[in-house]
Design an enzyme around this catalytic site. Structure first.
Site, PDB file in Angstrom:
ATOM      1  CB  CYS A   2      -0.941   0.179   1.072  1.00 30.86           C
ATOM      2  SG  CYS A   2      -1.954  -1.254   1.477  1.00 30.86           S
ATOM      3  CD1 TRP A  78      -0.468  -5.822  -3.335  1.00 31.99           C
ATOM      4  CD2 TRP A  78      -0.659  -6.736  -1.550  1.00 31.99           C
ATOM      5  NE1 TRP A  78      -0.173  -7.307  -3.662  1.00 31.99           N
ATOM      6  CE2 TRP A  78      -0.214  -7.785  -2.166  1.00 31.99           C
ATOM      7  CE3 TRP A  78      -0.585  -6.976  -0.033  1.00 31.99           C
ATOM      8  CZ2 TRP A  78       0.261  -9.217  -1.847  1.00 31.99           C
ATOM      9  CZ3 TRP A  78      -0.282  -8.235   0.416  1.00 31.99           C
ATOM     10  CH2 TRP A  78       0.063  -9.312  -0.460  1.00 31.99           C
ATOM     11  CG  ASN A 104       1.882   0.197   3.905  1.00 29.96           C
ATOM     12  OD1 ASN A 104       1.635  -0.971   3.818  1.00 29.96           O
ATOM     13  ND2 ASN A 104       3.208   0.513   3.891  1.00 29.96           N
ATOM     14  N   GLY A 105       0.139  -1.731   6.380  1.00 31.50           N
ATOM     15  CA  GLY A 105       0.721  -2.607   7.409  1.00 31.50           C
ATOM     16  C   GLY A 105      -0.533  -3.433   7.672  1.00 31.50           C
ATOM     17  CD  GLU A 482      15.920 -11.900 -11.125  1.00 35.86           C
ATOM     18  OE1 GLU A 482      15.413 -12.396  -9.900  1.00 35.86           O
ATOM     19  OE2 GLU A 482      15.601 -10.702 -11.138  1.00 35.86           O
ATOM     20  CE  LYS A 486      12.413  -9.777 -12.536  1.00 33.90           C
ATOM     21  NZ  LYS A 486      13.213  -9.630 -11.424  1.00 33.90           N
ATOM     22  CD  GLU A 489       8.693 -10.577 -10.626  1.00 34.99           C
ATOM     23  OE1 GLU A 489       8.212 -10.125  -9.764  1.00 34.99           O
ATOM     24  OE2 GLU A 489       9.834 -10.243 -11.054  1.00 34.99           O
ATOM     25  CE  LYS A 604      10.746  -1.933  -7.035  1.00 32.21           C
ATOM     26  NZ  LYS A 604      11.316  -2.904  -7.969  1.00 32.21           N
TER      27      LYS A 604
HETATM   28  O1  M6R Z   1      12.935  -4.599  -1.710  1.00 36.08           O
HETATM   29  P1  M6R Z   1      13.422  -6.235  -1.762  1.00 36.08           P
HETATM   30  O2  M6R Z   1      14.731  -6.496  -2.477  1.00 36.08           O
HETATM   31  O3  M6R Z   1      13.757  -6.764  -0.266  1.00 36.08           O
HETATM   32  O4  M6R Z   1      12.294  -7.032  -2.522  1.00 36.08           O
HETATM   33  C1  M6R Z   1      12.503  -8.554  -2.319  1.00 36.08           C
HETATM   34  C2  M6R Z   1      11.479  -9.127  -3.268  1.00 36.08           C
HETATM   35  O5  M6R Z   1      10.222  -8.853  -2.989  1.00 36.08           O
HETATM   36  C3  M6R Z   1      11.492  -8.763  -4.721  1.00 36.08           C
HETATM   37  O6  M6R Z   1      12.821  -8.970  -5.161  1.00 36.08           O
HETATM   38  C4  M6R Z   1      10.573  -9.412  -5.789  1.00 36.08           C
HETATM   39  O7  M6R Z   1      10.782 -10.599  -5.805  1.00 36.08           O
HETATM   40  C5  M6R Z   1      10.456  -8.581  -7.000  1.00 36.08           C
HETATM   41  N1  M6R Z   1       9.003  -8.426  -7.506  1.00 36.08           N
HETATM   42  C6  M6R Z   1      11.321  -9.310  -8.079  1.00 36.08           C
HETATM   43  O8  M6R Z   1      11.354  -8.884  -9.241  1.00 36.08           O
END
Ligand code: M6R
Length: 609
Positions: A2, A78, A104-105, A482, A486, A489, A604
């Site tokens: 959020c 979210w 948020n939380g 990775e 990608k 997701e 994010k």
């Molecule tokens: O902010 P962070 O690097 O801790 O986030 C970790 C994951 O949530 C983040 O990398 C997530 O997997 C992304 N959507 C990947 O693209």
């Protein structure tokens, strides 16, 4: 998750209505969640509007442009508690409609609080955990407390994580706030103050920021910032205000159709800035690793893949074993941790709750902590003994791209320096590796120039598929992971990565004619073995794509779709090879008519466990 924004501006601070300013800010926060949108503004009266859907889709219905006032807040959601519908959208209000809250939380004890408040006669409208907050404040105020006293008491009552904004018609010039774990940052402007989940929300208006700490609460008005700690009273924040060097355009699309594509293209610059910024903190980190008994690396998602590259380089180049783990699984090691151990926490946002909890629990056992993050002063680096920052600039696309490659650059340089200190690398070996790393930004540029068209074509070819494998060996395995993440997701194509040798232990059962399989071959001891794995897959009809060294003619010959990669060690290659994988995923998503910046069900920054 959020995104929340509050603006205290008085009358006439902006040339457009406050509603427009809030809408623009929410646009910058949408990466944090996009299930619903809402705002509340105090002008002649308190106006509250909210609806399910993405900002662009519901902005007209909510009439942002038509609403003005002197304080206001916005929220992009979210969903956690309660489905993403109009009623569950934030802000939420008390029974009277005079107190509104954006949050948020997660309020963990909301059920017991709700039950108690219902017994006191409060009427709830939504299924959210958040709604207990305005009712609690209302209840406490009815006993004679001021809004600030009621908020302080509320904060003491809540269990969970929160960044809260409160508007109260009884104190119409103020935005009250409280923070525990979920991020909250004040933007200090000239005759206008902001408070938001992230800096890009107000960067257009001010670059003077104050990052709030856990347990802090207070209020902002047009000209005042008041902060206190829930237990320790008034906090002098004057020396905590920092100037941020991100420019507003860094947080905008700059002519690209999506943030993700822009951020992929920004990688040469992000890498250059990060590598040029390497300083003595990496030597300190290397010393901490040398002093430690056990070394652990905690991270989630993409950052976990960077951690795996780090693990590989530490072992191969510095002879140092580290245990990487997915941060949410931190409890398995806790009993074994003591003050001689070290945790390296990797998190681009610095706010991921699972990684933050791992940091706190390891610290609780006495371990020392190094943080690798892209966001200065965020919770994880703040809680660490030694923060190390990547300098990728703001990353808005939900799919991590430039933060991954810059994290890998940091972890590689750390391994190189440790290798030198431990004597596993000679000075000239270190210098060769370091020099190669400084060349990587240029190599990434040329790979993008040379292969973006091919990646687009591959994205088109992958459009109809339902499943794909990514296979590699050695340090290529985390890069393959990775690439698979990608694709999964943002294009919703099922994709899995395996060490190529492992594919024969089960995954190969899925191979039939045309099944796409991506191979990553590096210039290392695994080349022959990878060739064998390509042949096994081809024999079963797989469509084989590969990123392979440009002089590996045997591999190039056998693959259906080879992309020739420049001459590099596997370490530098772990940065360069991921770039075509990002582009392929991006174009597959676009081909499928999806929005790569806002993949469904994701946000994010994951700030709920
Ligand atoms: O902010 P962070 O690097 O801790 O986030 C970790 C994951 O949530 C983040 O990398 C997530 O997997 C992304 N959507 C990947 O693209």
């Amino acid at each position: 998750m959020c995104g929340i924004i509050g603006v205290a501006c008085g009358r006439g601070a902006f040339s457009k209505p406050l509603g427009s300013i809030i809408k623009e800010a929410l646009k910058q926060l949408e990466y944090r969640g996009y299930d619903s949108v809402g705002y509340a503004v105090i002008g002649e009266s308190l106006i509250l509007r909210k609806a399910a859907g993405k900002l662009d889709d519901v902005a007209g219905k909510l009439n942002f442009e038509g609403v003005d006032g002197f304080v206001g807040m916005g929220h992009t959601r979210w969903a956690t508690h309660g489905s993403p519908n109009d009623i569950n959208a934030h802000p939420h209000s008390d029974c009277t409609g005079r107190i509104v809250v954006a949050h948020n939380g997660i309020v963990q004890n909301y059920l017991e609080l709700k039950e108690w408040l219902i017994k006191k006669g409060h009427i709830f409208r939504s299924e959210t955990d958040t709604e207990v907050i305005p009712h609690l404040i209302e209840e406490l105020k009815s006993r004679g407390m001021t809004t600030l006293d009621a908020l302080r008491r509320t904060v003491k009552t809540l269990r969970g994580t929160f960044a809260i904004l409160v508007l109260d018609l009884d104190e119409p010039n103020k935005i009250f706030f409280a923070r525990y774990v979920s991020p909250l940052i004040i933007g200090v402007g000239e005759g206008v103050n902001f408070i938001a989940s992230d800096i890009p929300a107000f960067l257009k208006h001010t670059n003077r920021v104050l990052v709030l700490k856990d347990g802090e609460l207070g209020y902002v008005s047009q000209k005042t910032v008041y902060v206190e700690h829930v237990e320790r009273g008034v906090v002098d924040v004057s020396r905590r205000i920092r100037i941020i060097d991100w420019t507003p355009s860094m947080a905008m699309k700059g002519g690209y159709p999506h943030f993700m594509l822009k951020e992929i293209h920004e990688q040469p610059m992000a890498l250059r800035t990060t590598i040029n910024g390497f300083d003595e903190s990496l030597d300190k980190a290397a010393e901490m690793i040398m002093e430690a008994n056990n070394v652990f690396i905690a991270a989630c998602g993409t950052s976990y893949h960077a951690a795996l590259v780090g693990e590989y380089a530490l072992a191969k180049l510095a002879g140092r074993l580290a245990h990487p783990f997915i941060a949410s699984e931190y409890t398995k090691y806790l009993n074994a941790i003591d003050e001689n151990d070290l945790l390296i926490a990797v998190s681009q946002s610095g706010e991921t709750i699972d990684t933050l909890m791992a940091v706190r629990k390891f610290k609780g056992r006495g371990a020392r902590v190094i943080a690798v993050s892209n966001v200065v002063d965020s919770a994880i680096p703040r809680d660490s003994d030694l923060p190390i920052y990547t300098k990728a600039g703001p990353e808005i696309g939900v799919a991590a791209t430039k933060t991954f490659t810059t994290q890998v650059a940091v972890l590689l340089e750390l391994s190189y320096r440790l290798g030198l200190k431990t004597g596993r690398l000679t000075k000239s070996e270190y210098l060769d590796l370091h020099r190669e790393l400084t060349m990587v930004p240029k190599v990434v540029s040329s790979v993008i120039r040379r292969y973006e068209g091919h990646c687009k074509e591959l994205g088109r070819r992958l459009k109809p598929i339902t499943s794909m494998y990514y296979l590699s060996r050695g340090v290529g395995v985390p890069v393959a992971m990775e690439g698979a993440l990608k694709l999964k997701e943002i294009s919703y194509i099922h994709a899995e990565a395996y060490p190529a040798g492992e594919s024969k232990h089960g995954p190969i059962a899925l191979i039939e004619r045309g099944f796409p399989t991506m191979f990553l071959a590096f210039r290392d001891e695994y080349m022959e073995a990878i060739l064998g794995n390509v042949m096994e897959m081809k024999a079963r009809g797989a469509y084989t794509i590969g990123l392979v060294p440009e002089d590996s003619s045997k591999l190039i010959e056998k693959l259906d779709y080879p992309l020739k990669m420049p001459y590099l060690t596997p370490y530098a290659a772990s940065i360069v090879y991921v770039v075509p994988l990002q582009l392929i995923a991006y174009y597959a998503s676009v081909e499928r008519g999806l929005d790569p910046d806002k993949p469904r069900n994701l946000a994010k920054t994951v700030t709920v466990e």
